[in-house]
Design an enzyme around this catalytic site. Structure first.
Site, mmCIF file in Angstrom:
data_model
loop_
_atom_site.group_PDB
_atom_site.id
_atom_site.type_symbol
_atom_site.label_atom_id
_atom_site.label_comp_id
_atom_site.label_asym_id
_atom_site.label_seq_id
_atom_site.Cartn_x
_atom_site.Cartn_y
_atom_site.Cartn_z
ATOM 1 N N PRO A 193 -19.491 -71.803 0.664
ATOM 2 C CA PRO A 193 -18.580 -71.304 1.307
ATOM 3 C C PRO A 193 -17.862 -71.254 1.957
ATOM 4 O O PRO A 193 -18.551 -72.119 2.887
ATOM 5 C CB PRO A 193 -19.780 -70.212 1.765
ATOM 6 C CG PRO A 193 -20.903 -70.669 1.488
ATOM 7 C CD PRO A 193 -20.951 -71.745 1.037
ATOM 8 N N ASP A 194 -16.657 -71.212 2.023
ATOM 9 C CA ASP A 194 -16.022 -71.306 3.028
ATOM 10 C C ASP A 194 -15.523 -70.230 4.762
ATOM 11 O O ASP A 194 -15.631 -69.553 3.667
ATOM 12 C CB ASP A 194 -13.886 -72.234 2.589
ATOM 13 C CG ASP A 194 -13.404 -72.518 3.927
ATOM 14 O OD1 ASP A 194 -13.808 -72.070 5.581
ATOM 15 O OD2 ASP A 194 -12.711 -73.421 3.509
ATOM 16 N N ILE A 195 -16.684 -70.339 5.908
ATOM 17 C CA ILE A 195 -16.460 -69.496 6.725
ATOM 18 C C ILE A 195 -15.109 -69.055 6.706
ATOM 19 O O ILE A 195 -14.753 -68.049 7.675
ATOM 20 C CB ILE A 195 -17.553 -70.214 7.705
ATOM 21 C CG1 ILE A 195 -18.983 -70.433 6.838
ATOM 22 C CG2 ILE A 195 -18.067 -69.317 8.794
ATOM 23 C CD1 ILE A 195 -18.933 -71.545 8.076
ATOM 24 N N ASP A 252 -18.512 -79.767 3.366
ATOM 25 C CA ASP A 252 -17.563 -78.799 1.905
ATOM 26 C C ASP A 252 -18.583 -78.424 0.917
ATOM 27 O O ASP A 252 -18.200 -77.574 -0.132
ATOM 28 C CB ASP A 252 -16.348 -79.426 2.133
ATOM 29 C CG ASP A 252 -15.292 -79.517 2.567
ATOM 30 O OD1 ASP A 252 -15.220 -78.287 3.690
ATOM 31 O OD2 ASP A 252 -14.655 -80.420 3.165
ATOM 32 N N LYS A 263 -39.875 -85.921 -3.171
ATOM 33 C CA LYS A 263 -39.310 -86.599 -2.709
ATOM 34 C C LYS A 263 -38.759 -87.311 -4.027
ATOM 35 O O LYS A 263 -39.943 -87.455 -5.332
ATOM 36 C CB LYS A 263 -40.110 -87.341 -1.829
ATOM 37 C CG LYS A 263 -39.166 -88.778 -1.088
ATOM 38 C CD LYS A 263 -39.827 -89.526 -0.559
ATOM 39 C CE LYS A 263 -39.327 -90.603 -0.875
ATOM 40 N NZ LYS A 263 -39.666 -92.097 0.212
ATOM 41 N N LYS A 310 -3.766 -77.024 6.457
ATOM 42 C CA LYS A 310 -4.636 -76.114 6.190
ATOM 43 C C LYS A 310 -4.650 -75.102 7.183
ATOM 44 O O LYS A 310 -5.326 -73.530 6.561
ATOM 45 C CB LYS A 310 -5.313 -77.241 6.796
ATOM 46 C CG LYS A 310 -7.118 -76.858 7.306
ATOM 47 C CD LYS A 310 -8.013 -77.882 7.817
ATOM 48 C CE LYS A 310 -8.144 -79.355 6.708
ATOM 49 N NZ LYS A 310 -9.310 -79.750 6.552
ATOM 50 N N ASN A 354 -22.519 -85.314 8.549
ATOM 51 C CA ASN A 354 -21.255 -85.640 9.069
ATOM 52 C C ASN A 354 -22.186 -85.945 10.808
ATOM 53 O O ASN A 354 -22.717 -85.953 11.006
ATOM 54 C CB ASN A 354 -20.063 -85.081 8.038
ATOM 55 C CG ASN A 354 -20.158 -83.878 9.760
ATOM 56 O OD1 ASN A 354 -20.748 -84.212 10.583
ATOM 57 N ND2 ASN A 354 -20.246 -82.612 8.687
ATOM 58 N N LYS A 405 -5.835 -71.549 5.613
ATOM 59 C CA LYS A 405 -6.585 -71.195 5.859
ATOM 60 C C LYS A 405 -6.981 -69.350 6.470
ATOM 61 O O LYS A 405 -7.189 -68.642 6.398
ATOM 62 C CB LYS A 405 -8.017 -71.783 5.946
ATOM 63 C CG LYS A 405 -8.476 -72.912 6.059
ATOM 64 C CD LYS A 405 -9.768 -73.709 6.622
ATOM 65 C CE LYS A 405 -9.892 -74.846 5.426
ATOM 66 N NZ LYS A 405 -12.100 -74.718 5.968
ATOM 67 N N PHE A 459 -10.103 -75.634 13.501
ATOM 68 C CA PHE A 459 -10.434 -76.849 14.177
ATOM 69 C C PHE A 459 -10.062 -77.575 12.415
ATOM 70 O O PHE A 459 -10.338 -77.220 11.775
ATOM 71 C CB PHE A 459 -11.849 -77.636 14.776
ATOM 72 C CG PHE A 459 -11.375 -77.078 16.260
ATOM 73 C CD1 PHE A 459 -11.079 -75.628 17.261
ATOM 74 C CD2 PHE A 459 -11.537 -78.079 16.745
ATOM 75 C CE1 PHE A 459 -11.119 -75.868 18.313
ATOM 76 C CE2 PHE A 459 -11.467 -78.583 18.441
ATOM 77 C CZ PHE A 459 -11.535 -77.272 19.191
HETATM 78 O O1 PMT Z 1 -19.096 -82.259 17.602
HETATM 79 P P1 PMT Z 1 -18.193 -83.391 17.850
HETATM 80 O O2 PMT Z 1 -18.500 -84.713 17.534
HETATM 81 O O3 PMT Z 1 -17.808 -83.117 19.499
HETATM 82 O O4 PMT Z 1 -16.887 -83.526 17.388
HETATM 83 C C1 PMT Z 1 -15.170 -82.684 17.286
HETATM 84 C C2 PMT Z 1 -15.046 -82.382 15.925
HETATM 85 C C3 PMT Z 1 -14.496 -83.925 15.726
HETATM 86 C C4 PMT Z 1 -16.622 -81.904 14.277
HETATM 87 C C5 PMT Z 1 -14.116 -80.653 15.428
HETATM 88 O O5 PMT Z 1 -13.002 -81.409 16.859
HETATM 89 C C6 PMT Z 1 -13.690 -80.054 15.198
HETATM 90 O O6 PMT Z 1 -12.339 -80.996 14.085
HETATM 91 N N1 PMT Z 1 -14.374 -79.579 14.003
HETATM 92 C C7 PMT Z 1 -13.946 -79.220 12.534
HETATM 93 C C8 PMT Z 1 -14.070 -80.258 11.498
HETATM 94 C C9 PMT Z 1 -13.790 -80.185 10.381
HETATM 95 O O7 PMT Z 1 -14.775 -80.117 9.499
HETATM 96 O O8 PMT Z 1 -12.832 -79.917 9.840
HETATM 97 P P2 PMT Z 1 -12.092 -79.463 8.213
HETATM 98 O O9 PMT Z 1 -10.857 -80.013 8.151
HETATM 99 O O10 PMT Z 1 -13.456 -79.419 7.350
HETATM 100 O O11 PMT Z 1 -12.652 -77.492 8.033
HETATM 101 C C10 PMT Z 1 -11.464 -76.779 9.090
HETATM 102 C C11 PMT Z 1 -12.012 -75.760 9.448
HETATM 103 O O12 PMT Z 1 -12.800 -74.716 8.872
HETATM 104 C C12 PMT Z 1 -12.668 -75.634 10.524
HETATM 105 O O13 PMT Z 1 -12.525 -75.092 11.180
HETATM 106 C C13 PMT Z 1 -14.350 -76.057 9.637
HETATM 107 O O14 PMT Z 1 -15.089 -74.785 11.266
HETATM 108 C C14 PMT Z 1 -13.766 -74.864 8.879
HETATM 109 N N2 PMT Z 1 -14.549 -74.430 7.944
HETATM 110 C C15 PMT Z 1 -14.626 -75.524 7.302
HETATM 111 C C16 PMT Z 1 -15.161 -75.818 5.988
HETATM 112 C C17 PMT Z 1 -16.177 -74.760 5.162
HETATM 113 N N3 PMT Z 1 -17.214 -74.500 4.767
HETATM 114 N N4 PMT Z 1 -16.903 -73.463 6.057
HETATM 115 C C18 PMT Z 1 -15.476 -73.870 7.521
HETATM 116 O O15 PMT Z 1 -15.554 -72.533 7.482
#
Ligand code: PMT
Length: 415
Positions: free
Chosen positions: A305-307, A277, A287, A349, A208, A353, A335
């Site tokens: 896995p969702d950390i 995800d 390849k 969320k 991403n 979470k 975030f």
């Molecule tokens: O890196 P930059 O270019 O500066 O941009 C910053 C950002 C937009 C990436 C950052 O500000 C941000 O929003 N990060 C979270 C992005 C995200 O994946 O959001 P999410 O809604 O998918 O996940 C929610 C939370 O679960 C996040 O804290 C993520 O780290 C966590 N997560 C998600 C999926 C997963 N498998 N494991 C996780 O821990």
């Protein structure tokens, strides 16, 4: 928020070849908003001219203990400054300081000065390793002198080794850390930063747009506030700030393993990473070739896995929404990168979470989210409190967020 605005710095320059970097240091300090008073030793002017220093600092260059009309300069100059930076600090200057000698304006001023002093040593590597210099540095550090560098690399004499003066941005950052209130002193902050890459084959991967800028800005602010920072980061062009323990990973599963391993030891975790995800169900060893038939290619993806959710589940059950104080440590901050109805998605969320705080950014908004220097975020706390911040630089978001985390840790009395 301009940290250096109206801060008064005194730059002491002693006589070494690294003095030629001081014009750049003065330029950076002034650009950041600080005023810079320059004090030189006699030898310093062998390496950098008075005219250059005066032009860049915008003021007179001080150096003569007995200058006409300059009585008590060694007292006044030190009094009017928040931080003294010695760059370069030569072996001779360090030796005179260690012995308490005041035989020129700079060393006399240092004896009279009571605030913080940051030295950026620069010399030949054998001079730096010499027992006399080792002794002097140890003595001065015991007296409260702060050091930045020296770095290891090619020296002016052509030798390789430790003795290069730290670069001007690193000196300025070290000075900033010295002047920042240590609201996270003794705290261990665990962070995830950047994207993950999920391999399809040895050539291709899913990922991403995360640049890591937001996470690195928070880490820099936390380090300045005195935290120990463990930074698990995916592949990104943004460099971890100096002082962080960086753990580079590639995939979501690697990020999960590293983060879960560090979690038991931390006081707070801020998960800014944009974790994939899903990953391909199988990663091909060779390849993948197209067969030229024009048929669609179907990829099978499986969930990673969702950390954040895993860490949340590992904590003791937190109190219900609306109750105070906040849950016990480790404090867990997530975030959320959302598009459209960002706050509604964020509230859902936060519940799903189970973290203490979810920082929501609407990545569809101009100037906000992936790759930008700025971000507009909303803070959604588990106890129902919400804050909506204006568009800020990521550095400002980092500073404000660190202040919030420190306040929350103080409330919970985390370990
Ligand atoms: O890196 P930059 O270019 O500066 O941009 C910053 C950002 C937009 C990436 C950052 O500000 C941000 O929003 N990060 C979270 C992005 C995200 O994946 O959001 P999410 O809604 O998918 O996940 C929610 C939370 O679960 C996040 O804290 C993520 O780290 C966590 N997560 C998600 C999926 C997963 N498998 N494991 C996780 O821990």
């Amino acid at each position: 928020m301009r940290f250096w605005k109206e801060k008064r710095l005194l730059l002491g320059i002693s006589g070494g070849i690294a003095a030629c970097k001081t014009p750049e240091l003065i330029r950076l300090c002034r650009e950041a908003g600080a005023t810079v008073t320059v004090v030189v030793t006699e030898a310093a002017l062998q390496f950098v001219t008075r005219t250059t220093l005066e032009a860049l600092s915008g003021g007179p260059v001080h150096g003569d203990l007995f200058a006409p009309g300059g009585s008590m300069e060694h007292i006044h100059l030190g009094r009017e400054t928040e931080l003294v930076i010695l760059a370069p600090a030569t072996a001779d200057l360090l030796a005179r300081m260690a012995a308490g000698i005041g035989n020129d304006l700079l060393t006399t001023l240092l004896l009279a000065h009571q605030g913080p002093v940051l030295a950026a040593p620069a010399m030949n590597c054998r001079m730096w390793r010499h027992p006399a210099t080792r002794r002097n540095v140890a003595l001065l550090q015991g007296d409260g002198l702060h050091l930045v560098g020296p770095e290891t690399g090619t020296l002016a004499c052509g030798e390789e080794g430790e003795g290069r003066m730290a670069e001007p941005p690193a000196i300025l950052e070290a000075g900033r850390r010295l002047l920042t209130p240590q609201i996270l002193a003794g705290k261990h902050l665990l962070m995830t930063v950047g994207p993950t890459r999920e391999a399809l084959d040895p050539v291709r991967y899913l990922t991403n747009h995360s640049s890591g800028k937001m996470g690195m800005a928070i880490a820099a602010a936390a380090l300045r506030a005195g935290a120990r920072v463990s930074l698990v980061h995916g592949p990104t062009a943004s460099s971890p700030p100096s002082g962080a323990t960086a753990i580079p990973v590639t995939s979501a599963r690697e990020m999960a393993a590293a983060t879960l391993g560090l979690w038991p030891d931390c006081d707070a975790a801020i998960l800014t990473a944009a974790v994939a995800d899903y990953r391909p169900a199988t990663s091909q060893a060779q390849k993948m070739k197209k067969d030229g038939s024009g048929a669609a290619l179907t990829l099978e993806l499986v969930e990673n896995p969702d950390i954040l959710a895993t860490l949340s589940a590992r904590r003791a059950a937190p109190p219900p929404p609306g109750s105070t104080p906040l849950p016990a440590s480790p404090l867990l901050v997530g975030f959320a990168a959302e598009t459209g109805s960002a706050l509604d998605h964020g509230r859902e969320k936060l519940r799903r979470k189970g973290c203490d705080l979810l920082v929501v950014n609407d990545v569809a908004e101009a100037g906000s989210g992936f790759g930008e220097e700025t971000n507009r975020v909303s803070l959604l706390w588990r106890n129902g409190r919400e804050e909506h911040w204006p568009l800020l630089t990521k550095a400002e978001v980092g500073e404000r967020l660190v202040a919030q985390v420190a306040a929350a840790l103080a409330t919970t009395g985390a370990k």
